[in-house]
Design an enzyme around this catalytic site. Structure first.
Site, PDB file in Angstrom:
ATOM      1  N   LEU A 409       0.865  -1.174   0.000  1.00  0.00           N
ATOM      2  CA  LEU A 409       0.000   0.000   0.000  1.00  0.00           C
ATOM      3  C   LEU A 409       0.904   1.227   0.000  1.00  0.00           C
ATOM      4  O   LEU A 409       1.979   1.210   0.600  1.00  0.00           O
ATOM      5  CB  LEU A 409      -0.902   0.039   1.239  1.00  0.00           C
ATOM      6  CG  LEU A 409      -1.973  -1.057   1.382  1.00  0.00           C
ATOM      7  CD1 LEU A 409      -2.730  -0.867   2.696  1.00  0.00           C
ATOM      8  CD2 LEU A 409      -2.945  -1.033   0.208  1.00  0.00           C
ATOM      9  N   ASP A 410       0.456   2.299  -0.655  1.00  0.00           N
ATOM     10  CA  ASP A 410       1.196   3.550  -0.574  1.00  0.00           C
ATOM     11  C   ASP A 410       1.383   3.943   0.886  1.00  0.00           C
ATOM     12  O   ASP A 410       0.529   3.645   1.733  1.00  0.00           O
ATOM     13  CB  ASP A 410       0.431   4.676  -1.278  1.00  0.00           C
ATOM     14  CG  ASP A 410       0.463   4.550  -2.790  1.00  0.00           C
ATOM     15  OD1 ASP A 410       1.271   3.754  -3.301  1.00  0.00           O
ATOM     16  OD2 ASP A 410      -0.335   5.237  -3.450  1.00  0.00           O
ATOM     17  N   MET A 411       2.476   4.644   1.169  1.00  0.00           N
ATOM     18  CA  MET A 411       2.757   5.048   2.537  1.00  0.00           C
ATOM     19  C   MET A 411       1.577   5.789   3.169  1.00  0.00           C
ATOM     20  O   MET A 411       1.214   5.545   4.325  1.00  0.00           O
ATOM     21  CB  MET A 411       3.999   5.955   2.575  1.00  0.00           C
ATOM     22  CG  MET A 411       4.393   6.397   3.975  1.00  0.00           C
ATOM     23  SD  MET A 411       5.842   7.476   3.990  1.00  0.00           S
ATOM     24  CE  MET A 411       5.095   9.003   3.381  1.00  0.00           C
TER      25      MET A 411
END
Length: 562
Positions: A409-411
């Site tokens: 997942l994106d940060m």
């Protein structure tokens, strides 16, 4: 035409008595605009809306003539030697086809300066180009080239015919010889064979003579062409040398200052980067222009901001009036030198914003986990930050085999992630992702009202090489990216929406939401493609997969907290 230096220091029109100065200068690659730079931007935007000195079609006035080109502008709040506060303004690249306009600082290096060495050197190269073009289009050369093509084609045709004739006559002689050997007497046969030998020699001589004839004719034509080609080659070599010398001179004269007065050429700055050569447009952005002017004129930089003005480019996502960080590919090496010695805000990318935030286990068995990743925690270690889901899982399960992390997942995105405890489970789950057997649902809050209820977005994506990690829509080199979406609710000028990603590209949902060809509404809190807020309002709330051991379909859900 140059700009009067005094025109570029702009006093604030508004009363700034109540504004506190920032303690440190702006970190240009990740910031929230300070109130003073926001005020300077507001005043500059008013100037853009009301000025009448030049005309540029930003795409924000219906029916305006000219090519639509949005533009990045920058403001730098500065303090002069009398301790007066004001600001400088700059634009990236050209504006209305020009490098110079009143109220705006000049380029760091203006290659278009009328009497500058570049124009003079360019004129020499242009003259050589003209001579090359004249020679390449000379009627005698064109006639010789056409003659060479026709003679070569005719020679190939005649030689092929003669070669076939040699082959046919040889076969004919073979047949006649066989017949003669059965019908003629010894002395008659010997005489006949001599005749066949003579025919064979004549056939070979004829082919050789024809070959020699065409070689001579073609060589004559080629020698006439060579006269032109030798001169053209010499001119091209001269052009190469002149261009290289001019380019080196540009590199040496195109220098950047810092507050200590240290000079560094653009060639030296990029010499130690991965690309070695400066990318096109390096140094023409607003930030280097602003700082260069400040250092040349003993102005102290206080705070800086850049904003986009106009219609968004087709590939990138730029919203009219929004603030944006400096680009990394072109500006980071330059600003690293220019801001040397200036105390700046901390670089948030050098520390974990997720310290104190906990990973929660939503499901666990002997084979895998489904965990909740909080927003701002990396999925895997970054260049400067080790803290991540991978790092924490490795600490929690030191005996686990395999890579643990099945997907990312994106940060800035919160939500559910699958963790594999063994190499075999990891391989199985990754195969499910590759074959698109895993289903995921995201909840997002968009900044605006989506009027339709559902749809599909198909916009191919690739990384912006000049401004990582931003993504671009690119139909030539982008990877296929498809997202299905359904509206959940509309409230307070915002839309809650479910995203169902069919593919899993970097920043896919963020770009598909914000891009004009997508929903044209950024996710609330998107600091890359929208406006920064308390967090990115994007949450992976459901994941469905086939359990590698039980072979049963598992669906895990966790509601968002926003």
């Amino acid at each position: 035409m140059g700009i009067n230096m005094n025109d570029c220091f702009i006093p604030f029109q508004a009363n700034i008595g109540g504004y506190a100065l920032p303690e440190r200068f702006t970190f240009p690659f990740h910031y929230t605009a300070h109130p003073l730079s926001a005020l300077a931007a507001q005043e500059l935007q008013h100037h853009l809306e009301t000025q009448t000195e030049w005309e540029h079609n930003f795409g924000i006035i219906d029916g305006q003539d000219g090519l639509v080109v949005g533009k990045m502008f920058g403001v730098l709040v500065v303090q002069n030697q009398q301790n007066e506060l004001g600001y400088l303004a700059a634009f990236s690249g050209k504006l209305a086809g020009q490098n110079h306009h009143s109220k705006f600082v000049s380029p760091v290096f203006d290659i278009l300066e009328k009497d500058g060495f570049f124009r003079k050197g360019e004129a020499v190269v242009t003259k050589i180009n003209t001579r090359i073009e004249t020679l390449e289009q000379h009627p005698d050369l064109i006639e010789c080239l056409a003659l060479l093509r026709s003679e070569t084609a005719l020679a190939d045709h005649q030689l092929a015919e003669e070669k076939q004739n040699v082959k046919s006559t040889k076969q004919d002689r073979k047949i006649r010889r066989a017949q003669a050997e059965t019908t003629l007497k010894s002395d008659e046969l010997e005489a006949f064979l001599q005749v066949l030998v003579q025919e064979s020699l004549e056939s070979q001589y004829k082919f050789k003579d024809l070959t020699k004839y065409w070689k001579h004719r073609i060589t004559q034509t080629q020698s006439q062409i060579e006269v032109f080609m030798v001169e053209i080659a010499a001119l091209k070599e001269e052009r190469k040398t002149k261009s290289a010398t001019l380019q080196k001179k540009i590199m040496d004269h195109y220098y950047f200052l810092n507050q200590r007065g240290d000079k560094k050429s653009i060639g030296d700055i990029f010499d130690h980067t991965a690309d070695v050569k400066p990318p096109a447009g390096a140094g023409d952005c607003a930030a280097p222009k602003l700082l260069q002017y400040a250092f040349l004129n003993q102005l102290k930089p206080v705070t800086m901001a850049e904003f986009w003005w106009g219609e968004s480019p087709k590939a990138e996502i730029r919203k009219h009036g929004h603030f944006y960080p400096a680009c990394r590919g072109k500006c980071e090496p330059i600003l690293k030198h220019m801001l040397g010695g200036i105390e700046m805000d901390d670089n948030p990318m050098l520390s974990s914003a997720a310290l104190g935030l906990l990973i929660k286990t939503v499901y666990e068995d002997d084979h895998l986990l489904v965990i909740y990743k909080p927003a701002e925690l990396l999925s895997v270690p970054g260049r400067n930050v080790e803290d991540s889901v991978y790092y924490r899982m490795k600490q929690q399960f030191p005996e686990a085999t395999g890579p643990l992390i099945v997907h990312r997942l994106d940060m800035s995105t919160s939500g559910l992630m699958l963790i594999a405890k063994t190499k075999e489970v990891h391989k199985n789950l990754q195969s499910q992702f590759i074959n698109r057997h895993v289903k995921k649902r995201y909840l997002a809050l968009l900044d605006g009202i989506v009027t339709t209820d559902k749809g599909v977005i198909d916009l191919p994506l690739r990384v912006d090489l000049d401004d990582r990690p931003r993504q671009l829509v690119c139909y030539e080199h982008g990877k296929k990216a498809i997202t299905e979406w359904v509206v959940v609710a509309r409230e307070n000028q915002q839309t809650r929406i479910h995203f169902y990603p069919i593919t899993g590209r970097t920043h896919q949902l963020r770009v598909h939401a914000a891009h004009p060809l997508g929903l044209n509404m950024p996710i609330v809190g998107d600091d890359l493609y929208g406006v920064k807020a308390d967090r990115l309002h994007l949450h992976a709330e459901m994941i469905e997969f086939i359990h590698p051991d039980t072979k049963k379909v598992m669906q895990v859900e966790l509601a968002a907290t926003f």
